[in-house]
Design an enzyme around this catalytic site. Structure first.
Site, mmCIF file in Angstrom:
data_model
loop_
_atom_site.group_PDB
_atom_site.id
_atom_site.type_symbol
_atom_site.label_atom_id
_atom_site.label_comp_id
_atom_site.label_asym_id
_atom_site.label_seq_id
_atom_site.Cartn_x
_atom_site.Cartn_y
_atom_site.Cartn_z
ATOM 1 N N LYS A 1 -10.789 29.551 34.001
ATOM 2 C CA LYS A 1 -11.929 29.619 34.917
ATOM 3 C C LYS A 1 -12.854 28.464 35.014
ATOM 4 C CE LYS A 1 -13.060 34.338 32.997
ATOM 5 N NZ LYS A 1 -14.114 35.052 32.374
ATOM 6 N N ASP B 1 -9.042 17.926 25.819
ATOM 7 C CA ASP B 1 -9.958 17.776 24.596
ATOM 8 C C ASP B 1 -8.618 17.656 23.625
ATOM 9 O OD1 ASP B 1 -11.759 18.302 22.545
ATOM 10 O OD2 ASP B 1 -11.279 20.409 22.492
ATOM 11 N N ASP C 1 -18.204 26.873 29.850
ATOM 12 C CA ASP C 1 -19.038 27.795 29.241
ATOM 13 C C ASP C 1 -19.226 27.636 27.810
ATOM 14 O OD1 ASP C 1 -16.261 28.532 28.548
ATOM 15 O OD2 ASP C 1 -17.085 30.407 27.890
HETATM 16 P P1 5GP Z 1 -7.466 21.263 25.397
HETATM 17 O O1 5GP Z 1 -6.212 22.047 25.621
HETATM 18 O O2 5GP Z 1 -7.407 19.940 25.939
HETATM 19 O O3 5GP Z 1 -7.818 21.172 23.889
HETATM 20 O O4 5GP Z 1 -8.419 22.107 25.891
HETATM 21 C C1 5GP Z 1 -9.076 21.868 27.006
HETATM 22 C C2 5GP Z 1 -9.960 23.307 27.343
HETATM 23 O O5 5GP Z 1 -10.568 23.603 26.330
HETATM 24 C C3 5GP Z 1 -10.738 23.391 28.411
HETATM 25 O O6 5GP Z 1 -9.997 23.479 29.612
HETATM 26 C C4 5GP Z 1 -11.826 23.955 28.155
HETATM 27 O O7 5GP Z 1 -11.660 25.424 28.620
HETATM 28 C C5 5GP Z 1 -12.099 24.029 26.557
HETATM 29 N N1 5GP Z 1 -12.881 23.098 26.143
HETATM 30 C C6 5GP Z 1 -12.666 21.912 25.280
HETATM 31 N N2 5GP Z 1 -13.803 21.256 25.195
HETATM 32 C C7 5GP Z 1 -14.886 21.846 25.635
HETATM 33 C C8 5GP Z 1 -15.997 21.846 25.531
HETATM 34 O O8 5GP Z 1 -16.867 20.693 25.065
HETATM 35 N N3 5GP Z 1 -16.904 22.692 26.181
HETATM 36 C C9 5GP Z 1 -16.218 23.748 26.600
HETATM 37 N N4 5GP Z 1 -17.210 24.761 27.432
HETATM 38 N N5 5GP Z 1 -15.093 23.849 26.696
HETATM 39 C C10 5GP Z 1 -14.153 23.055 26.145
#
Ligand code: 5GP
Length: 179
Positions: free
Chosen positions: A43, A103, A159
């Site tokens: 989302k 992230d 979120d």
């Molecule tokens: P990755 O696979 O790069 O670790 O994850 C990315 C996803 O993790 C993002 O699309 C998001 O949904 C969630 N995410 C990572 N960091 C944050 C943050 O600081 N705040 C929020 N709300 N979601 C995060």
């Protein structure tokens, strides 16, 4: 004891508007004369893709996929589930995946492998936010809105327990304990 959560803005609505306008123009320049398909990752990317697509003056197409909340809340595991997939053939298409934040990098790495398996003409990624300090896998993000420190942020699609997605700016959560 009641717990209240406050958001401290780190990127304002105006800063976001300006940066998204720049990104849209750059994307339009790069994809000029091509048939672009923007794919929003839900989302979290709903607000960003709405504004980015309108800032990109091209006759582009938009589609979405939904990845699991469980994986998103536990990104270190690297386990991602597709809840709802793109309902069209990606072969031979110019695809730009639109993410809210990068992230660990697991989501982008997963989507890259999955989409490349469908033989697109090209595949690029755009993320509103980038948290490089938390990276676990090496991924290329072709367009980035803002690079931010290692803080949990909310707003503009992002979120906390499924709330705060409607904040019109990016904020860092402050947890406040009250007697
Ligand atoms: P990755 O696979 O790069 O670790 O994850 C990315 C996803 O993790 C993002 O699309 C998001 O949904 C969630 N995410 C990572 N960091 C944050 C943050 O600081 N705040 C929020 N709300 N979601 C995060």
């Amino acid at each position: 004891m009641e717990e209240r959560i406050f958001g401290k803005p780190i990127i304002t609505q105006e800063e976001m508007r300006k940066r998204i306008r720049e990104l849209g123009l750059k994307i339009a320049e790069d994809y000029q004369g091509r048939d672009l398909l923007m794919v929003g990752v839900l989302k979290g990317a709903f607000a960003f893709i709405a504004d980015l697509s309108r800032a990109t003056p091209l006759p582009l197409r938009i589609d979405f996929l939904v990845v699991s909340t469980r994986a998103k809340n536990n990104t270190d595991s690297g386990r991602i589930d597709i809840i709802s997939d793109i309902f069209q053939d990606l072969a031979g298409q110019d695809i730009l995946v639109v993410e809210d934040i990068v992230d660990s990098g697991h989501t982008i790495a997963f989507l890259k492998e999955k989409i490349m398996g469908q033989k697109p003409k090209s595949l690029k990624f755009v993320a509103l936010l980038n948290k490089p300090q938390r990276r676990k896998v090496d991924v290329v993000v072709d367009y980035i809105g803002f690079t931010i420190p290692n803080k949990y942020v909310v707003g503009y699609g992002l979120d906390y327990e499924n709330k705060y997605r409607n904040l019109p700016y990016i904020a860092v959560l402050d947890k406040v304990q009250e007697e």
